[in-house]
Design a protein around this motif. Structure first.
Motif, short mmCIF file in Angstrom:
data_model
loop_
_atom_site.label_atom_id
_atom_site.label_comp_id
_atom_site.label_asym_id
_atom_site.label_seq_id
_atom_site.Cartn_x
_atom_site.Cartn_y
_atom_site.Cartn_z
N GLN A 11 -49.53 -46.26 22.97
CA GLN A 11 -50.73 -47.09 22.98
C GLN A 11 -50.51 -48.41 22.25
O GLN A 11 -50.93 -49.47 22.70
N LEU A 12 -49.84 -48.36 21.12
CA LEU A 12 -49.55 -49.59 20.37
C LEU A 12 -48.64 -50.52 21.17
O LEU A 12 -48.86 -51.73 21.24
N THR A 13 -47.62 -49.95 21.78
CA THR A 13 -46.71 -50.76 22.60
C THR A 13 -47.44 -51.35 23.80
O THR A 13 -47.26 -52.53 24.12
N ARG A 14 -48.27 -50.56 24.43
CA ARG A 14 -49.03 -51.04 25.58
C ARG A 14 -49.95 -52.18 25.17
O ARG A 14 -50.07 -53.18 25.87
N ASN A 15 -50.62 -52.05 24.03
CA ASN A 15 -51.52 -53.11 23.59
C ASN A 15 -50.76 -54.38 23.25
O ASN A 15 -51.22 -55.48 23.56
N ILE A 16 -49.62 -54.27 22.61
CA ILE A 16 -48.86 -55.46 22.25
C ILE A 16 -48.33 -56.17 23.49
O ILE A 16 -48.38 -57.40 23.59
N LEU A 17 -47.82 -55.42 24.45
CA LEU A 17 -47.18 -56.04 25.61
C LEU A 17 -48.15 -56.43 26.72
O LEU A 17 -47.90 -57.40 27.43
N MET A 18 -49.24 -55.71 26.90
CA MET A 18 -50.08 -55.92 28.07
C MET A 18 -51.50 -56.38 27.79
O MET A 18 -52.17 -56.86 28.70
N ASN A 19 -52.01 -56.23 26.59
CA ASN A 19 -53.39 -56.59 26.29
C ASN A 19 -53.57 -58.10 26.38
O ASN A 19 -52.85 -58.86 25.74
N LYS A 28 -49.42 -69.33 23.75
CA LYS A 28 -50.78 -68.81 23.99
C LYS A 28 -51.64 -68.87 22.74
O LYS A 28 -52.86 -68.93 22.83
N ARG A 29 -51.05 -68.84 21.56
CA ARG A 29 -51.83 -68.88 20.33
C ARG A 29 -52.47 -70.25 20.11
O ARG A 29 -53.48 -70.35 19.45
N GLU A 30 -51.87 -71.29 20.64
CA GLU A 30 -52.42 -72.63 20.47
C GLU A 30 -53.74 -72.80 21.21
O GLU A 30 -54.60 -73.55 20.78
N MET A 31 -53.88 -72.12 22.33
CA MET A 31 -55.09 -72.24 23.13
C MET A 31 -56.22 -71.47 22.46
O MET A 31 -56.06 -70.34 22.04
N GLY A 32 -57.40 -72.08 22.37
CA GLY A 32 -58.54 -71.41 21.75
C GLY A 32 -59.12 -70.32 22.64
O GLY A 32 -59.38 -69.20 22.22
N VAL A 33 -59.33 -70.65 23.91
CA VAL A 33 -59.91 -69.70 24.86
C VAL A 33 -58.93 -69.55 26.02
O VAL A 33 -58.52 -70.54 26.63
N LEU A 34 -58.57 -68.34 26.32
CA LEU A 34 -57.65 -68.08 27.43
C LEU A 34 -58.44 -67.87 28.72
O LEU A 34 -59.46 -67.19 28.72
N GLU A 35 -57.98 -68.46 29.78
CA GLU A 35 -58.58 -68.24 31.09
C GLU A 35 -57.74 -67.18 31.80
O GLU A 35 -56.85 -67.50 32.58
N ASN A 36 -57.99 -65.94 31.50
CA ASN A 36 -57.16 -64.86 32.04
C ASN A 36 -58.00 -63.69 32.53
O ASN A 36 -57.77 -62.55 32.17
N LYS A 37 -58.98 -63.98 33.36
CA LYS A 37 -59.85 -62.92 33.87
C LYS A 37 -59.05 -61.89 34.69
O LYS A 37 -59.26 -60.70 34.55
N GLU A 38 -58.14 -62.38 35.54
CA GLU A 38 -57.36 -61.46 36.38
C GLU A 38 -56.48 -60.54 35.53
O GLU A 38 -56.34 -59.36 35.81
N GLU A 39 -55.91 -61.10 34.48
CA GLU A 39 -55.06 -60.29 33.60
C GLU A 39 -55.88 -59.23 32.88
O GLU A 39 -55.45 -58.09 32.72
N ARG A 42 -56.71 -56.46 35.35
CA ARG A 42 -55.51 -55.65 35.61
C ARG A 42 -55.24 -54.71 34.44
O ARG A 42 -54.83 -53.57 34.63
N TYR A 43 -55.50 -55.17 33.21
CA TYR A 43 -55.30 -54.32 32.03
C TYR A 43 -56.33 -53.19 31.99
O TYR A 43 -56.01 -52.05 31.70
N ALA A 44 -57.58 -53.51 32.30
CA ALA A 44 -58.65 -52.51 32.22
C ALA A 44 -58.58 -51.49 33.35
O ALA A 44 -58.91 -50.32 33.15
N GLU A 45 -58.16 -51.91 34.52
CA GLU A 45 -58.12 -51.02 35.68
C GLU A 45 -56.69 -50.57 35.95
O GLU A 45 -56.12 -50.85 37.00
N HIS A 46 -56.11 -49.85 35.02
CA HIS A 46 -54.73 -49.39 35.17
C HIS A 46 -54.67 -48.17 36.09
O HIS A 46 -55.69 -47.63 36.51
N GLY A 47 -53.47 -47.76 36.42
CA GLY A 47 -53.25 -46.71 37.40
C GLY A 47 -53.87 -45.36 37.05
O GLY A 47 -54.40 -44.67 37.91
N LEU A 48 -53.80 -44.96 35.79
CA LEU A 48 -54.37 -43.67 35.40
C LEU A 48 -55.89 -43.66 35.59
O LEU A 48 -56.45 -42.69 36.09
#
Length: 71
Positions: A11-19, A28-39, A42-48
């Motif tokens: 779970q920790l590895t998954r959160n670091i790499l995919m969250n 990515k840290r420089e940007m205040g707000v990320l525009e990553n709705k698709e990402e 994809r993270y919330a609707e995983h295969g399991l």
């Protein structure tokens, strides 16, 4: 204990790499707000989760069927 430890590590590895909310690299840290709705979707609707959505909410389906059928 091994199973629980491996699940925590997974779970920790998954959160670091995919969250989408975790920003590891500086670009990515420089940007205040990320525009990553698709990402995020994809993270919330995983295969399991997609697999379990089609299954009935039973712990032991064979035992439930055995005790619920009239003979």
């Amino acid at each position: 204990m091994t199973f629980v430890t491996s699940m925590c590590a997974f779970q920790l590895t998954r959160n670091i790499l995919m969250n989408p909310d975790v920003r590891v690299n500086k670009m990515k840290r420089e940007m205040g707000v990320l525009e990553n709705k698709e990402e995020g979707e994809r993270y919330a609707e995983h295969g399991l989760r997609k697999f379990l959505r089609t299954r009935r909410p039973e712990i032991m389906p064979t035992i439930n069927q055995f005790f619920s059928q009239d003979k």
